[in-house]
Write an enzyme that holds these catalytic residues in place. Structure first.
Site, PDB file in Angstrom:
ATOM      1  CG  ASP A  10      51.516  59.974  64.935  1.00  0.00           C
ATOM      2  OD1 ASP A  10      50.997  58.967  64.439  1.00  0.00           O
ATOM      3  OD2 ASP A  10      52.569  59.949  65.598  1.00  0.00           O
ATOM      4  CG  ASP A  20      50.014  54.586  65.943  1.00  0.00           C
ATOM      5  OD1 ASP A  20      51.214  54.700  66.261  1.00  0.00           O
ATOM      6  OD2 ASP A  20      49.199  53.905  66.597  1.00  0.00           O
ATOM      7  CD  GLU A  76      54.061  52.485  64.239  1.00  0.00           C
ATOM      8  OE1 GLU A  76      52.861  52.232  64.352  1.00  0.00           O
ATOM      9  OE2 GLU A  76      54.871  52.391  65.167  1.00  0.00           O
ATOM     10  CG  HIS A 106      57.638  57.884  69.698  1.00  0.00           C
ATOM     11  ND1 HIS A 106      57.735  57.827  68.327  1.00  0.00           N
ATOM     12  CD2 HIS A 106      56.482  57.242  70.008  1.00  0.00           C
ATOM     13  CE1 HIS A 106      56.683  57.201  67.835  1.00  0.00           C
ATOM     14  NE2 HIS A 106      55.913  56.834  68.834  1.00  0.00           N
ATOM     15  CG  ASP A 107      57.371  53.631  69.737  1.00  0.00           C
ATOM     16  OD1 ASP A 107      56.860  54.155  70.738  1.00  0.00           O
ATOM     17  OD2 ASP A 107      56.771  53.510  68.652  1.00  0.00           O
TER      18      ASP A 107
HETATM   19  C1  NOJ Z   1      52.984  52.973  67.673  1.00  0.00           C
HETATM   20  C2  NOJ Z   1      53.485  54.219  68.350  1.00  0.00           C
HETATM   21  O1  NOJ Z   1      54.712  54.575  67.784  1.00  0.00           O
HETATM   22  C3  NOJ Z   1      53.594  53.913  69.827  1.00  0.00           C
HETATM   23  O2  NOJ Z   1      54.237  54.949  70.532  1.00  0.00           O
HETATM   24  C4  NOJ Z   1      52.218  53.640  70.370  1.00  0.00           C
HETATM   25  O3  NOJ Z   1      52.337  53.264  71.731  1.00  0.00           O
HETATM   26  C5  NOJ Z   1      51.522  52.510  69.595  1.00  0.00           C
HETATM   27  N1  NOJ Z   1      51.653  52.671  68.173  1.00  0.00           N
HETATM   28  C6  NOJ Z   1      50.061  52.449  69.928  1.00  0.00           C
HETATM   29  O4  NOJ Z   1      49.388  53.520  69.316  1.00  0.00           O
END
Ligand code: NOJ
Length: 580
Positions: free
Chosen positions: A129, A231, A285, A352-353
């Site tokens: 990542d 990210d 992402e 994870h989000d």
């Molecule tokens: C996307 C990530 O998936 C998330 O978990 C993170 O909080 C934000 N970007 C900020 O880096």
């Protein structure tokens, strides 16, 4: 606005299909050019929650090493770990204070090297990542940057001198006040943070910053990582005059923050400097707000990135009312059509989000949990695009559903709570939404066995283990031939053995069917029909009469309720047929 805080996914839920532009021109060559990263099945691990080897309640790299045989047994051939760098953990590692060091809680560089080589020995590739839209405010660069206006690191970040007046409003995705400019009295200036105050945005317009990033990526590529997940990458390029934005723009941040003026220039540079120098791929992402944006990121002819991870599927059903199957079909079908000839997508239903896949798109009641988990995994593993399977979804792990704000750890949940209170919002509604949609739902410890804390740790886990661990755990499911786990293994294997599921054309059938998602995958004379009952009711479907010699290849339940051209699917049944 409050809902913007529930989960990252919600940030993106306001864009509508209307904004998706028509499919750009593409050649007639179907999307069958073979590449290893298209054929991969990726297993995403949230390292904090996978396996704790030293009893501090936090997962670590040694824990992952211990479980590599398990990962291999799943049949997956690539692993993506959320960030493992040094971090004060304001956002669980998405706030990096040293890009060349491993977070203490996770271990050290020796552990990393061992983990990588042990993965490679097992034929498992590794995705790192990369979080470079922002760093931690505790990174040395930021500490220097905030010291004085003439510090050599000043331009590593976006600063707005206070004597110019207040900067134009920028919305922060994570701030309790929703304010992305933070005043810093030391130098009488504001710094920009699209995420939390502890995540200042790096200034990509500064060539030195870009060079730092390429050097960091080379450092990891030299170590042998096989891929990078970038990210929040679509946000890196910014119009540094920071002009006013239209009122209410924060409802569509991607449109206003994403795909900035120099993004493509920087991606080409990144490709030239790093990606083209190694046998690696990069997945972005987010993928802008239109097909054209997404294509422009991953069109092989443009030499930028390789894979897009768009949010449209994740955005479906981000409310207490849940999702509509029609919407799910529309999103996946339109996005597939856009990539039918060129470019490449990721396929996933969780990360994870967002909440646990089975709690959001399936049914997590004891009666249907297993069937619906298997059905959803059938979907992920039979669509075009590279599947991303989130740890624990192979077991059918479910939302934990906290009731009190004190139980949450996630910065988004906590700051959203504060914001709702500050604004006099409906806190009960907020808590109900959080219970269903919070990111912590998907971050609870992996359930290994039925011992205390599900065998995740001998200490106190950083986030509680889901109460259902006595039944839902690796050890129990491993022994049960009909478990979610063993079905998942079979399905991964099935995908690996059937390139038609990777490269074959996708066609939606019965678009208006309210319960069943049906589609075909075809490549040459290889043809498969996939029928997925997304409901808790029996559902009938009439198989098109032109499909001949139907042969049942996979079934997530012990039997087909009624076979023949007129088929009745049991609740959450998933069937795969071959046909001529
Ligand atoms: C996307 C990530 O998936 C998330 O978990 C993170 O909080 C934000 N970007 C900020 O880096």
């Amino acid at each position: 606005m409050k809902t913007l805080f529930i989960s990252l996914a919600l940030i993106f839920c306001f864009s509508t299909y209307n904004e998706i532009l028509a499919q750009p021109d593409s050649s007639d060559i179907p999307n069958t050019q073979k590449t290893w990263w298209k054929e991969a099945v990726i297993y995403q691990i949230y390292p904090r929650s996978f396996k704790d080897s030293d009893g501090d309640g936090v997962g670590d790299l040694k824990g992952i090493i211990e479980k590599l045989d398990y990962i291999e047994s799943l049949g997956v051939n690539m692993v993506w770990l959320n960030p493992i760098y040094s971090s004060p953990n304001a956002d669980n590692g998405y706030d990096i204070s040293n890009y060349r060091e491993i977070m203490d809680e996770f271990g050290n560089m020796e552990d990393f090297d061992l983990m990588l080589s042990e993965m490679h020995k097992r034929g498992i590739k590794f995705v790192m990542d990369v979080v470079v839209n922002h760093s931690s405010d505790e990174h040395r660069w930021f500490k220097e940057s905030r010291k004085s206006r003439d510090n050599p690191y000043r331009d590593y970040y976006h600063w707005w001198p206070a004597e110019k007046g207040e900067p134009n409003y920028r919305y922060s995705l994570f701030d309790p006040k929703g304010e992305a400019w933070k005043y810093d009295s030391k130098t009488n200036a504001y710094y920009l943070h699209y995420f939390s105050q502890k995540q200042p945005d790096l200034n990509w317009e500064n060539p030195k910053v870009r060079q730092e990033v390429y050097d960091i990526m080379k450092f990891w590529a030299e170590k042998g990582v096989d891929g990078f997940r970038l990210d929040a990458f679509q946000f890196v390029s910014k119009d540094t005059s920071f002009p006013p934005l239209p009122k209410g723009y924060e409802k569509d941040v991607i449109k206003y923050y994403g795909m900035g003026p120099n993004l493509h220039k920087y991606l080409k540079e990144l490709n030239r400097e790093v990606l083209s120098q190694y046998d690696v791929f990069a997945v972005s992402e987010g993928a802008g707000s239109t097909f054209e944006d997404a294509h422009s990121l991953v069109d092989a002819d443009r030499n930028e990135l390789q894979m897009a991870y768009h949010f449209k599927g994740m955005d479906v059903g981000n409310s207490l009312e849940g999702y509509k199957l029609s919407e799910l079909k529309e999103v996946y079908t339109t996005w597939d059509s856009a990539f039918a000839k060129k470019g490449w997508l990721s396929i996933f239903l969780a990360n994870h989000d967002v909440p646990r896949m089975v709690s959001k798109f399936g049914n997590d009641s004891p009666e249907f949990r297993a069937a619906s988990s298997k059905m959803l995994n059938t979907f992920i593993l039979t669509m075009r695009g590279t599947p991303y399977c989130y740890y624990g979804d192979e077991l059918g792990m479910t939302n934990i559903g906290f009731d009190s704000i004190s139980q949450y750890q996630d910065i988004v949940a906590k700051n959203g709570y504060e914001k709702t209170l500050n604004e006099g919002g409906d806190i009960e509604k907020y808590m109900a939404e959080l219970k269903f949609l919070s990111r912590d739902n998907a971050r609870t410890p992996m359930q290994w066995n039925d011992s205390e804390h599900a065998g995740f740790t001998t200490g106190t886990p950083w986030l509680p283990v889901n109460d259902n661990y006595k039944e839902v755990n690796v050890e129990a499911e491993d022994k049960d031939p009909n478990s979610c786990l063993n079905y998942f293994r079979e399905m991964v294997n099935f995908r690996m053995e059937n390139p038609v599921l990777v490269y074959g054309a996708y066609e939606l059938l019965f678009p208006d069917h309210k319960q069943v998602y049906a589609y075909t995958r075809q490549m040459g004379d290889k043809k498969m029909l996939i029928l997925l009952n997304f409901s808790k009711e029996e559902s009938s479907i009439e198989i098109p009469s032109e499909m001949k010699e139907l042969q049942l290849l996979k079934n997530n339940l012990p039997e087909v309720t009624k076979q023949g051209l007129d088929l009745t699917l049991a609740p959450y049944q998933a069937l795969i047929f071959s046909y001529r």
